[in-house]
Design a protein around this motif. Structure first.
Motif, mmCIF file in Angstrom:
data_model
loop_
_atom_site.group_PDB
_atom_site.id
_atom_site.type_symbol
_atom_site.label_atom_id
_atom_site.label_comp_id
_atom_site.label_asym_id
_atom_site.label_seq_id
_atom_site.Cartn_x
_atom_site.Cartn_y
_atom_site.Cartn_z
ATOM 1 N N SER A 159 0.797 -1.228 0.000
ATOM 2 C CA SER A 159 0.000 0.000 0.000
ATOM 3 C C SER A 159 0.831 1.279 0.000
ATOM 4 N N CYS A 160 2.079 1.207 0.489
ATOM 5 C CA CYS A 160 2.886 2.424 0.579
ATOM 6 C C CYS A 160 4.318 2.150 0.109
ATOM 7 N N LEU B 32 -0.299 0.185 -4.926
ATOM 8 C CA LEU B 32 -1.388 -0.787 -4.856
ATOM 9 C C LEU B 32 -1.528 -1.577 -6.159
ATOM 10 N N LEU B 33 -1.318 -0.889 -7.281
ATOM 11 C CA LEU B 33 -1.453 -1.549 -8.587
ATOM 12 C C LEU B 33 -0.478 -2.712 -8.745
ATOM 13 N N VAL B 34 0.735 -2.549 -8.212
ATOM 14 C CA VAL B 34 1.742 -3.607 -8.329
ATOM 15 C C VAL B 34 1.272 -4.868 -7.590
ATOM 16 N N GLY B 35 0.864 -4.697 -6.331
ATOM 17 C CA GLY B 35 0.412 -5.842 -5.540
ATOM 18 C C GLY B 35 -0.857 -6.467 -6.081
ATOM 19 N N THR B 36 -1.811 -5.619 -6.492
ATOM 20 C CA THR B 36 -3.089 -6.105 -7.027
ATOM 21 C C THR B 36 -2.865 -6.911 -8.309
ATOM 22 N N LEU C 178 -0.982 -23.663 -2.041
ATOM 23 C CA LEU C 178 -1.757 -22.486 -1.612
ATOM 24 C C LEU C 178 -3.251 -22.699 -1.812
ATOM 25 N N SER C 179 -4.025 -22.231 -0.818
ATOM 26 C CA SER C 179 -5.489 -22.316 -0.886
ATOM 27 C C SER C 179 -6.100 -21.066 -1.506
ATOM 28 N N ALA C 180 -5.436 -19.921 -1.299
ATOM 29 C CA ALA C 180 -5.952 -18.650 -1.806
ATOM 30 C C ALA C 180 -4.861 -17.589 -1.720
ATOM 31 N N ILE C 181 -5.086 -16.468 -2.417
ATOM 32 C CA ILE C 181 -4.168 -15.330 -2.362
ATOM 33 C C ILE C 181 -4.939 -14.102 -1.892
ATOM 34 N N ALA C 182 -4.455 -13.495 -0.811
ATOM 35 C CA ALA C 182 -5.062 -12.270 -0.285
ATOM 36 C C ALA C 182 -4.132 -11.100 -0.614
ATOM 37 N N PHE C 183 -4.713 -9.947 -0.897
ATOM 38 C CA PHE C 183 -3.899 -8.778 -1.263
ATOM 39 C C PHE C 183 -4.557 -7.499 -0.758
ATOM 40 N N THR C 184 -3.740 -6.472 -0.571
ATOM 41 C CA THR C 184 -4.260 -5.162 -0.173
ATOM 42 C C THR C 184 -4.838 -4.470 -1.392
ATOM 43 N N LEU D 34 -4.858 -16.390 -10.898
ATOM 44 C CA LEU D 34 -5.371 -16.900 -12.182
ATOM 45 C C LEU D 34 -4.524 -18.082 -12.652
ATOM 46 N N GLY D 35 -3.208 -17.932 -12.542
ATOM 47 C CA GLY D 35 -2.292 -18.988 -12.978
ATOM 48 C C GLY D 35 -2.438 -20.269 -12.164
ATOM 49 N N LEU D 36 -2.684 -20.112 -10.876
ATOM 50 C CA LEU D 36 -2.807 -21.277 -9.985
ATOM 51 C C LEU D 36 -4.251 -21.783 -9.884
ATOM 52 N N ASN D 37 -5.190 -20.991 -10.446
ATOM 53 C CA ASN D 37 -6.621 -21.322 -10.402
ATOM 54 C C ASN D 37 -7.123 -21.486 -8.959
ATOM 55 N N ILE D 38 -6.766 -20.492 -8.109
ATOM 56 C CA ILE D 38 -7.218 -20.494 -6.711
ATOM 57 C C ILE D 38 -7.917 -19.165 -6.408
ATOM 58 N N PRO D 39 -8.713 -19.115 -5.342
ATOM 59 C CA PRO D 39 -9.474 -17.901 -5.038
ATOM 60 C C PRO D 39 -8.586 -16.679 -4.743
ATOM 61 N N LEU D 40 -9.142 -15.527 -5.061
ATOM 62 C CA LEU D 40 -8.511 -14.237 -4.838
ATOM 63 C C LEU D 40 -9.323 -13.505 -3.769
ATOM 64 N N ILE D 41 -8.641 -12.910 -2.784
ATOM 65 C CA ILE D 41 -9.343 -12.258 -1.667
ATOM 66 C C ILE D 41 -8.813 -10.837 -1.493
ATOM 67 N N GLU D 42 -9.696 -9.857 -1.637
ATOM 68 C CA GLU D 42 -9.284 -8.461 -1.447
ATOM 69 C C GLU D 42 -9.374 -8.094 0.035
ATOM 70 N N VAL D 43 -8.446 -7.246 0.479
ATOM 71 C CA VAL D 43 -8.391 -6.863 1.893
ATOM 72 C C VAL D 43 -8.282 -5.349 2.009
ATOM 73 N N ASN D 44 -9.052 -4.796 2.931
ATOM 74 C CA ASN D 44 -8.928 -3.379 3.275
ATOM 75 C C ASN D 44 -7.777 -3.242 4.271
ATOM 76 N N HIS D 45 -6.798 -2.418 3.921
ATOM 77 C CA HIS D 45 -5.593 -2.235 4.731
ATOM 78 C C HIS D 45 -5.922 -1.813 6.170
ATOM 79 N N MET D 46 -6.933 -0.957 6.329
ATOM 80 C CA MET D 46 -7.289 -0.451 7.661
ATOM 81 C C MET D 46 -7.945 -1.547 8.507
ATOM 82 N N GLU D 47 -8.783 -2.366 7.873
ATOM 83 C CA GLU D 47 -9.379 -3.501 8.590
ATOM 84 C C GLU D 47 -8.281 -4.474 9.020
ATOM 85 N N ALA D 48 -7.262 -4.610 8.188
ATOM 86 C CA ALA D 48 -6.170 -5.535 8.496
ATOM 87 C C ALA D 48 -5.381 -5.089 9.723
ATOM 88 N N HIS D 49 -5.146 -3.780 9.866
ATOM 89 C CA HIS D 49 -4.462 -3.287 11.065
ATOM 90 C C HIS D 49 -5.249 -3.686 12.325
#
Length: 343
Positions: A14-15, A91-95, A76-82, A103-118
């Protein structure tokens, strides 16, 4: 499919810190952070340079996280990202990386709010700490954010108050810069403050209604004070650095504690959890421990490594969302502004 062991790869960008972590359920197996040193010479984060450094760091950081956790990416079961909030280029790099790998691993993608994560970093498995119970008040204090949040359960959060201008970490860093201290200045203010007299100089506290914060006026008053005193004595700052830092820190902590006390009075909730980079400040930790005795609060402070930006906190949110089947699709885009509770 939910298994007894669910491996989540988490990515945080994020930063100016590129981070990757592997969690097995709530347990952190690895948490790798690449800090960008280039910003020190500019006295603050340069967004374009940050996004370039993320591009250089992200593949080695993810590779190192997998190696340290001793697992293969096929496990891996899933990938989470900020997804946000933060600097758009960063953010664009990580996303983009998270979307491509999922997509390559065919596993779920999970978006995370940085503030909720703190806030939810408190639920990372840790034998030395117990997590808060619901409901609790969370105060998130960092370089980019200052918020008081009522947390009713993992994903039911209400922002009760936030900064109207500068964040508290920004107030520390900019005050440090005015004193000639290098970036990042917040930890240096804390270091000098421990040796100084916090009542040596009096700085005004801004009057802001409700539970919101403001730090820009304080920063201006510090600027004028230093200008006035250095006109009388050019060596004023160097001769009184400990007392100046102690007085600045005391004023900032008074602002935080007064608002927190008001939030407790309004909600009746006496469980306080803090997070964000400024949670590493020794002064705020001391004040919260004192409040436990004098005000009957129960306070929760995460490990230092989970206070600053890191992927482990993204991973714990990823795991909690994974268990609920709360996934995102490939159309997801980074959001520089991303309020708690929004989609």
């Amino acid at each position: 499919m939910v298994n007894s062991k669910n491996y989540i790869l988490a990515i945080e960008s994020s930063c100016d810190d590129t981070s990757a972590a592997i969690l097995c359920n709530t347990k952190v197996l690895s948490n790798v952070v690449a800090t960008q040193e280039i910003h020190k010479q500019y006295g603050g984060v340069v967004p374009e340079l940050a996004s370039r450094a993320h591009q250089q760091n992200i593949v080695p950081v993810v590779h190192q996280a997998l190696a340290k956790a001793n697992i293969d990416k096929k496990q891996l079961s899933a990938i989470a990202f900020t997804r946000g909030p933060g600097l758009m280029g960063s953010l664009l790099v990580g996303t983009s990386f998270a979307k491509s790998l999922a997509l390559g691993l065919n596993i779920p993608l999970i978006e995370v709010n940085h503030m909720e994560a703190h806030i939810l970093a408190h639920f990372i498995e840790d034998e030395t700490r117990t997590p808060p119970t619901f409901p609790f008040l969370a105060m998130t204090i960092s370089g980019g954010h200052t918020q008081i949040v009522k947390v009713t359960d993992y994903f039911t959060m209400e922002v009760l108050g936030e900064t109207l201008d500068d964040a508290v970490g920004e107030a520390f860093d900019k005050s440090a810069k005015l004193m000639g201290l290098p970036y990042p200045g917040g930890p240096l203010v804390d270091k000098h403050a421990r040796q100084g007299n916090s009542l040596a100089y009096d700085f005004p506290k801004p009057k802001v209604d409700g539970l919101n914060f403001s730090f820009s006026g304080l920063k201006t008053s510090i600027l004028y004070f230093l200008q006035r005193e250095t006109q009388k004595n050019p060596d004023f700052v160097s001769e009184n650095i400990d007392d100046i830092c102690a007085s600045v820190q005391y004023t900032i902590l008074e602002i935080l504690m007064e608002k927190l006390q008001l939030a407790v009075e309004q909600t009746g909730i006496k469980q306080i959890a803090i997070g964000g980079g400024v949670a590493a400040n020794s002064g705020i930790r001391t004040r919260l421990k004192e409040a436990e005795k004098s005000l009957g609060w129960t306070t929760y402070i995460p490990k230092f490594e989970y206070c600053t930006d890191n992927a482990a906190m993204i991973g714990i949110v990823g795991y909690l969302k994974f268990m609920e089947g709360d996934f995102t699709d490939q159309s997801v885009a980074a959001k520089a502004r991303y309020a708690i509770g929004s989609k």
